[in-house]
Design an enzyme around this catalytic site. Structure first.
Site, PDB file in Angstrom:
ATOM      1  N   GLY A 194      47.004-116.691 -18.458  1.00 19.83           N
ATOM      2  CA  GLY A 194      46.800-118.145 -18.511  1.00 19.83           C
ATOM      3  C   GLY A 194      46.333-118.789 -17.212  1.00 19.83           C
ATOM      4  O   GLY A 194      46.038-119.979 -17.186  1.00 19.83           O
ATOM      5  N   GLY A 195      46.301-118.030 -16.125  1.00 18.46           N
ATOM      6  CA  GLY A 195      45.871-118.610 -14.844  1.00 18.46           C
ATOM      7  C   GLY A 195      44.374-118.873 -14.810  1.00 18.46           C
ATOM      8  O   GLY A 195      43.594-118.123 -15.400  1.00 18.46           O
ATOM      9  N   ASP A 238      62.976-101.090  -1.138  1.00 19.60           N
ATOM     10  CA  ASP A 238      64.192-100.284  -1.002  1.00 19.60           C
ATOM     11  C   ASP A 238      64.639-100.268   0.466  1.00 19.60           C
ATOM     12  O   ASP A 238      64.044-100.929   1.316  1.00 19.60           O
ATOM     13  CB  ASP A 238      63.901 -98.859  -1.514  1.00 19.60           C
ATOM     14  CG  ASP A 238      65.161 -98.158  -2.010  1.00 19.60           C
ATOM     15  OD1 ASP A 238      66.273 -98.694  -1.788  1.00 19.60           O
ATOM     16  OD2 ASP A 238      65.039 -97.071  -2.598  1.00 19.60           O
ATOM     17  N   LYS A 265      55.126-102.501  -4.941  1.00 17.11           N
ATOM     18  CA  LYS A 265      56.194-103.514  -4.850  1.00 17.11           C
ATOM     19  C   LYS A 265      57.420-102.898  -4.165  1.00 17.11           C
ATOM     20  O   LYS A 265      58.553-102.983  -4.658  1.00 17.11           O
ATOM     21  CB  LYS A 265      56.540-104.078  -6.219  1.00 17.11           C
ATOM     22  CG  LYS A 265      55.372-104.839  -6.870  1.00 17.11           C
ATOM     23  CD  LYS A 265      55.755-105.627  -8.101  1.00 17.11           C
ATOM     24  CE  LYS A 265      54.585-106.416  -8.660  1.00 17.11           C
ATOM     25  NZ  LYS A 265      53.590-105.625  -9.420  1.00 17.11           N
ATOM     26  N   GLY A 267      47.265-112.930 -12.476  1.00 19.95           N
ATOM     27  CA  GLY A 267      47.656-113.795 -13.603  1.00 19.95           C
ATOM     28  C   GLY A 267      46.478-114.579 -14.147  1.00 19.95           C
ATOM     29  O   GLY A 267      46.653-115.516 -14.926  1.00 19.95           O
TER      30      GLY A 267
HETATM   31  O1  O7M Z   1      45.359-109.514 -15.428  1.00 18.19           O
HETATM   32  P1  O7M Z   1      46.585-108.895 -16.073  1.00 18.19           P
HETATM   33  O2  O7M Z   1      47.552-109.910 -16.533  1.00 18.19           O
HETATM   34  O3  O7M Z   1      46.268-107.873 -17.083  1.00 18.19           O
HETATM   35  O4  O7M Z   1      47.296-108.025 -14.911  1.00 18.19           O
HETATM   36  C1  O7M Z   1      47.801-108.617 -13.773  1.00 18.19           C
HETATM   37  C2  O7M Z   1      48.056-107.591 -12.711  1.00 18.19           C
HETATM   38  O5  O7M Z   1      48.614-108.260 -11.598  1.00 18.19           O
HETATM   39  C3  O7M Z   1      49.035-106.482 -13.081  1.00 18.19           C
HETATM   40  O6  O7M Z   1      48.617-105.299 -12.420  1.00 18.19           O
HETATM   41  C4  O7M Z   1      50.354-106.955 -12.505  1.00 18.19           C
HETATM   42  O7  O7M Z   1      51.154-105.879 -12.087  1.00 18.19           O
HETATM   43  C5  O7M Z   1      49.900-107.774 -11.304  1.00 18.19           C
HETATM   44  N1  O7M Z   1      50.781-108.899 -10.945  1.00 18.19           N
HETATM   45  C6  O7M Z   1      51.057-109.875 -11.847  1.00 18.19           C
HETATM   46  O8  O7M Z   1      50.586-109.881 -12.994  1.00 18.19           O
HETATM   47  N2  O7M Z   1      51.889-110.893 -11.475  1.00 18.19           N
HETATM   48  C7  O7M Z   1      52.458-110.988 -10.262  1.00 18.19           C
HETATM   49  O9  O7M Z   1      53.167-111.933  -9.978  1.00 18.19           O
HETATM   50  C8  O7M Z   1      52.178-109.994  -9.322  1.00 18.19           C
HETATM   51  C9  O7M Z   1      51.292-108.990  -9.667  1.00 18.19           C
HETATM   52  C10 O7M Z   1      50.885-108.123  -8.609  1.00 18.19           C
HETATM   53  O10 O7M Z   1      49.777-107.688  -8.461  1.00 18.19           O
HETATM   54  O11 O7M Z   1      51.824-107.900  -7.703  1.00 18.19           O
HETATM   55  C11 O7M Z   1      51.474-107.312  -6.527  1.00 18.19           C
END
Ligand code: O7M
Length: 250
Positions: free
Chosen positions: A212-213, A90, A87, A207
């Site tokens: 919940g997705g 910077d 992410k 997600g």
């Molecule tokens: O399936 P989970 O909820 O255990 O994990 C979700 C993963 O997706 C976790 O590594 C988060 O950092 C990432 N993620 C999100 O959950 N939500 C976002 O909006 C964005 C990410 C992500 O991958 O960003 C690049």
């Protein structure tokens, strides 16, 4: 692994296992050796049901980049591309430093946030990615409930008003990003982003499950890949959980 454009690397990997699941390897353990072992075991046990692995900064903090680069190598041995969820957001010179380090660690793509804008921010990330044949994925809309306070914020671009996630998507198109990230918890947003990007880039959707997705709905609305963590690695048997998700996505 990186010789083809990243979207082709992902397509080949996804066709090979017939999977659109990117495993989020967000494991934790204070014992570094046990953590490394669990990462490798999890990868191996679910490899045939996934198409790539995503590693977060939390794993880099726990293990250090050299040890993480061994996990990247392990993923490559399983023919799985590795995505660094840095992410990045910077200013240019520190973005460069981080991007170079992730490239050296062997990652095929890095996730960044377009919030810095181009000049003196994302330009550094894309410059290194292009030089080294790596992908860049940009955050367009996050999956957490609070995300709408920012990602749906109305902004003015010239005479036009639009939510900021549409501006981020536009930036991804203009900068020729290799994909955007949009939460599976927001299928209508995925649909809107798909209508904006057309077939020019892939949509990665986190997600699914624990947050919940609905993975199927995300795919039907235009997502290409699902990023899944706890639903797989948090299960009693990650391999069975990955297989069940894989079957349910067919
Ligand atoms: O399936 P989970 O909820 O255990 O994990 C979700 C993963 O997706 C976790 O590594 C988060 O950092 C990432 N993620 C999100 O959950 N939500 C976002 O909006 C964005 C990410 C992500 O991958 O960003 C690049």
């Amino acid at each position: 692994m990186a010789t083809l454009p990243f979207s082709d690397i992902m397509r080949v990997a996804s066709e090979r296992t017939r999977s659109r699941i990117v495993l989020a390897l967000d494991l934790q353990n204070d014992d570094r050796e046990a953590l490394t072992e669990r990462c490798n075991e999890t990868l191996e046990s679910v490899a045939k049901y996934i198409c790539a692995v995503k590693i977060n900064r939390q794993l880099v903090l726990a293990l250090g980049l050299p040890a993480v680069s061994q996990i990247v190598r392990e993923a490559h041995e399983q023919s799985l591309p590795a995505i660094m969820d840095a992410k990045l957001n910077d200013v240019g010179h520190t973005n460069s430093f981080m991007m170079e380090a992730y490239v050296r660690a062997g990652f095929d793509a890095v996730i960044a946030s377009p919030i810095t804008g181009w000049e003196g921010g994302m330009d550094a990330v894309f410059e290194i990615a292009r030089r080294e044949d790596r992908g860049v994925l940009l955050l367009a809309y996050m999956s957490n409930p609070g995300a709408e306070h920012f990602y749906s914020m109305i902004t003015r671009v010239g005479d036009e008003q639009r939510p900021i996630f549409e501006s981020f998507t536009q930036m991804a198109i203009e900068w020729r990003a290799d994909g955007v990230v949009a939460g599976a918890t927001r299928p209508e947003i995925i649909k809107r982003i798909r209508s904006l990007v057309g077939s020019s880039m892939e949509i990665y959707s986190p997600g699914v499950g624990t947050q919940g997705g609905d993975g199927r709905r995300a795919l039907c609305n235009g997502a290409d890949y699902l990023i899944v963590g706890r639903t797989i690695y948090g299960a009693e048997n990650p391999s069975i959980a990955a297989r069940d998700l894989y079957e349910s996505m067919k």
